[in-house]
Write a protein that holds these residues in place. Structure first.
Motif, mmCIF file in Angstrom:
data_model
loop_
_atom_site.group_PDB
_atom_site.id
_atom_site.type_symbol
_atom_site.label_atom_id
_atom_site.label_comp_id
_atom_site.label_asym_id
_atom_site.label_seq_id
_atom_site.Cartn_x
_atom_site.Cartn_y
_atom_site.Cartn_z
ATOM 1 N N ARG A 15 53.419 62.482 15.690
ATOM 2 C CA ARG A 15 54.000 63.747 15.232
ATOM 3 C C ARG A 15 55.464 63.487 14.882
ATOM 4 O O ARG A 15 56.179 62.817 15.621
ATOM 5 N N ILE A 16 55.910 64.042 13.753
ATOM 6 C CA ILE A 16 57.297 63.869 13.327
ATOM 7 C C ILE A 16 58.194 64.726 14.215
ATOM 8 O O ILE A 16 58.029 65.942 14.298
ATOM 9 N N ALA A 17 59.141 64.069 14.887
ATOM 10 C CA ALA A 17 60.057 64.770 15.787
ATOM 11 C C ALA A 17 61.348 65.149 15.070
ATOM 12 O O ALA A 17 61.882 66.240 15.272
ATOM 13 N N ARG A 18 61.856 64.240 14.214
ATOM 14 C CA ARG A 18 63.124 64.491 13.535
ATOM 15 C C ARG A 18 63.211 63.616 12.302
ATOM 16 O O ARG A 18 62.712 62.491 12.298
ATOM 17 N N ILE A 19 63.842 64.141 11.254
ATOM 18 C CA ILE A 19 64.060 63.377 10.024
ATOM 19 C C ILE A 19 65.547 63.397 9.713
ATOM 20 O O ILE A 19 66.169 64.464 9.701
ATOM 21 N N ASP A 20 66.113 62.231 9.479
ATOM 22 C CA ASP A 20 67.525 62.123 9.105
ATOM 23 C C ASP A 20 67.637 62.273 7.591
ATOM 24 O O ASP A 20 67.620 61.297 6.853
ATOM 25 N N TRP A 21 67.739 63.516 7.133
ATOM 26 C CA TRP A 21 67.777 63.791 5.696
ATOM 27 C C TRP A 21 69.032 63.220 5.048
ATOM 28 O O TRP A 21 69.047 62.943 3.852
ATOM 29 N N THR A 22 70.097 63.026 5.819
ATOM 30 C CA THR A 22 71.349 62.523 5.247
ATOM 31 C C THR A 22 71.266 61.051 4.863
ATOM 32 O O THR A 22 72.113 60.569 4.116
ATOM 33 N N SER A 23 70.265 60.343 5.347
ATOM 34 C CA SER A 23 70.154 58.906 5.050
ATOM 35 C C SER A 23 69.411 58.637 3.742
ATOM 36 O O SER A 23 69.233 57.482 3.365
ATOM 37 N N MET A 24 68.994 59.692 3.049
ATOM 38 C CA MET A 24 68.272 59.505 1.784
ATOM 39 C C MET A 24 68.847 60.430 0.720
ATOM 40 O O MET A 24 69.551 61.390 1.033
ATOM 41 N N SER A 25 68.531 60.128 -0.515
ATOM 42 C CA SER A 25 69.030 60.950 -1.620
ATOM 43 C C SER A 25 68.322 62.309 -1.624
ATOM 44 O O SER A 25 67.280 62.484 -0.996
ATOM 45 N N ALA A 75 63.998 56.494 8.672
ATOM 46 C CA ALA A 75 64.782 57.712 8.903
ATOM 47 C C ALA A 75 63.971 58.802 9.601
ATOM 48 O O ALA A 75 64.477 59.882 9.861
ATOM 49 N N ILE A 76 62.700 58.495 9.913
ATOM 50 C CA ILE A 76 61.808 59.490 10.517
ATOM 51 C C ILE A 76 61.492 59.090 11.952
ATOM 52 O O ILE A 76 60.934 58.015 12.202
ATOM 53 N N GLU A 77 61.875 59.937 12.894
ATOM 54 C CA GLU A 77 61.572 59.709 14.310
ATOM 55 C C GLU A 77 60.252 60.390 14.636
ATOM 56 O O GLU A 77 60.028 61.537 14.233
ATOM 57 N N VAL A 78 59.402 59.678 15.350
ATOM 58 C CA VAL A 78 58.080 60.209 15.701
ATOM 59 C C VAL A 78 57.840 60.117 17.197
ATOM 60 O O VAL A 78 58.498 59.351 17.901
ATOM 61 N N GLU A 79 56.894 60.905 17.660
ATOM 62 C CA GLU A 79 56.466 60.896 19.056
ATOM 63 C C GLU A 79 54.951 60.911 19.068
ATOM 64 O O GLU A 79 54.325 61.224 18.052
ATOM 65 N N PRO A 80 54.342 60.555 20.184
ATOM 66 C CA PRO A 80 52.871 60.564 20.228
ATOM 67 C C PRO A 80 52.318 61.953 19.902
ATOM 68 O O PRO A 80 52.887 62.970 20.313
ATOM 69 N N ALA A 81 51.258 61.984 19.150
ATOM 70 C CA ALA A 81 50.611 63.251 18.800
ATOM 71 C C ALA A 81 49.744 63.691 19.977
ATOM 72 O O ALA A 81 49.078 62.881 20.606
ATOM 73 N N THR A 82 49.768 64.964 20.261
ATOM 74 C CA THR A 82 48.900 65.496 21.302
ATOM 75 C C THR A 82 47.639 66.004 20.626
ATOM 76 O O THR A 82 47.690 66.854 19.769
ATOM 77 N N THR A 83 46.532 65.439 21.009
ATOM 78 C CA THR A 83 45.273 65.786 20.356
ATOM 79 C C THR A 83 44.440 66.689 21.218
ATOM 80 O O THR A 83 44.452 66.698 22.373
#
Length: 83
Positions: A15-25, A75-83
């Motif tokens: 699961r996507i926890a956080r995205i660093d949008w500033t690191s990309m165009s 630039a995308i931080e993820v964590e284990p998905a809860t199923t």
């Protein structure tokens, strides 16, 4: 446990926890949003580049398969998905 998408194990949903949008165009960020890469989304890394490179990264988002660059995946931080 938070990790980066570019180093996530293949075939295991995260699961996507956080995205660093500033690191990309702006265009890169817009493209990822259009694909559905947003905080809270569940993705599954499928495979990485070739024998000699980890770029690009193929993943599934819902029923869609998407290819992104390793730099974007880093630039995308993820964590284990809860199923």
């Amino acid at each position: 446990m938070i990790a980066k998408l570019d180093s996530s194990p293949l075939g295991i949903a995260v699961r996507i926890a956080r995205i660093d949008w500033t690191s990309m165009s702006h265009d890169e960020g817009r493209r990822l949003r259009e694909f559905g890469l947003l905080e809270g989304s569940e993705v599954t890394p499928l495979h990485r580049g070739s024998l000699f490179s980890r770029d690009p990264l193929a993943l599934t988002i819902g029923r869609m398969k998407v290819i992104i660059r390793s730099k974007q995946a880093a630039a995308i931080e993820v964590e284990p998905a809860t199923t």
